[in-house]
Enzyme design. Structure first.
Site, PDB file in Angstrom:
ATOM      1  CG  HIS A  27      -1.819  -1.325   1.100  1.00  0.00           C
ATOM      2  ND1 HIS A  27      -2.855  -1.517   0.210  1.00  0.00           N
ATOM      3  CD2 HIS A  27      -1.694  -2.502   1.783  1.00  0.00           C
ATOM      4  CE1 HIS A  27      -3.356  -2.727   0.367  1.00  0.00           C
ATOM      5  NE2 HIS A  27      -2.663  -3.357   1.307  1.00  0.00           N
ATOM      6  CD  GLU A  41      -2.568  -3.939   4.552  1.00  0.00           C
ATOM      7  OE1 GLU A  41      -1.972  -4.931   4.084  1.00  0.00           O
ATOM      8  OE2 GLU A  41      -3.729  -3.613   4.200  1.00  0.00           O
ATOM      9  CG  HIS A  94       0.376  -6.881   1.864  1.00  0.00           C
ATOM     10  ND1 HIS A  94      -0.338  -5.833   1.360  1.00  0.00           N
ATOM     11  CD2 HIS A  94       1.275  -7.229   0.903  1.00  0.00           C
ATOM     12  CE1 HIS A  94       0.096  -5.558   0.136  1.00  0.00           C
ATOM     13  NE2 HIS A  94       1.086  -6.392  -0.158  1.00  0.00           N
ATOM     14  CD  GLU A 156      -2.123 -10.181   3.677  1.00  0.00           C
ATOM     15  OE1 GLU A 156      -2.102  -9.387   4.648  1.00  0.00           O
ATOM     16  OE2 GLU A 156      -2.549  -9.873   2.552  1.00  0.00           O
TER      17      GLU A 156
END
Length: 191
Positions: A27, A41, A94, A156
Site C-alpha cells: 500500500h 496497514e 502486508h 500477511e
C-alpha cells in the site's frame, strides 16, 4: 528407496540463489490498505519492511525497497522495480483484515514453486518467533506474484481486524519479531 527419502526432505533443505532482496511495503500514499482500531496497514507494512531491511543489510545482503516513504507505488511499478534486479527474490509485506473479526494469524502467498519455497521458509520462521496462528501457504495469482520474474511471496503478518492481534501489531516489539521472522526465513533459503 532413496527417491522416497528425497521426497520426504523438508522444504528448508531447498535453496534459492540470490544476492538481492526486493522488499515491497504494501500500500502507501492514498492507498492506506486495511484500517482497524487506529492502525493503518500502509504504516505497519513500511515499518516492518524497514526493520527487515536493516536486518538483511547487517547480514551483507543488498536490499531494494519499492517504497521508503508514505507514497503510492502502482502494482506495475512494484514489479518493474523488482524485475530490474537480477538474482533476486521479492517479498511483499502486508497485514490482513476480515469482517469476521475472530479470524487471526499469519499467511503466505505464492504463485511459483520457488515462490512457495520462499513463502514457506518465511512463514515457518515467523511461526517460531511471532505470537500468532500459522494459517498456512496459499497459491494465488496476485499481480505482484505473476508480474515478477523471480521467486516471490506475499506475507500477511496478521489480521488487524482481530482486536487481540491488532493490539500486538501496534507494539514495536511485535513488529520487530515479525521482521526478525521474515529476515530469518529469507536467509534460511539463500543458497
Amino acid at each position: 528407496m532413496l527417491f522416497l527419502l528425497l521426497l520426504a526432505l523438508p522444504a528448508t533443505a531447498q535453496a534459492l540463489t540470490f544476492s538481492t532482496v526486493i522488499l515491497d511495503a504494501g500500500h502507501g500514499g492514498h492507498d492506506g490498505g486495511a484500517a482497524w482500531y487506529g492502525l493503518v496497514e500502509k504504516r505497519l507494512c513500511l515499518d516492518v519492511a524497514q526493520r527487515v531491511e536493516r536486518l538483511l543489510k547487517a547480514k551483507g545482503l543488498k536490499v531494494v525497497m519499492t517504497r521508503r516513504t508514505d507514497t503510492f507505488v502502482s502494482l506495475d511499478d512494484r514489479a518493474w522495480i523488482a524485475n530490474r534486479n537480477s538474482r533476486s527474490v521479492f517479498v511483499s509485506i502486508h497485514f490482513n483484515a476480515n469482517r469476521t473479526t475472530s479470524i487471526h494469524g499469519m499467511e503466505g502467498y505464492y504463485r511459483s514453486s520457488n515462490g512457495k519455497i520462499l513463502a514457506g521458509s518465511i512463514l515457518r520462521s515467523m511461526d517460531r518467533r511471532v505470537t500468532g496462528k500459522y494459517r498456512g501457504l496459499i497459491s494465488r495469482n496476485f499481480k505482484v506474484l505473476r508480474s515478477t520474474k523471480m521467486p516471490a511471496a506475499v506475507i500477511e503478518c496478521g489480521y488487524i481486524s482481530n482486536r487481540t492481534e491488532a493490539n500486538r501489531c501496534a507494539t514495536p516489539s511485535h513488529r520487530q519479531a515479525i521482521a526478525e521472522g521474515i529476515a530469518a526465513g529469507i536467509l534460511a533459503v539463500r543458497g
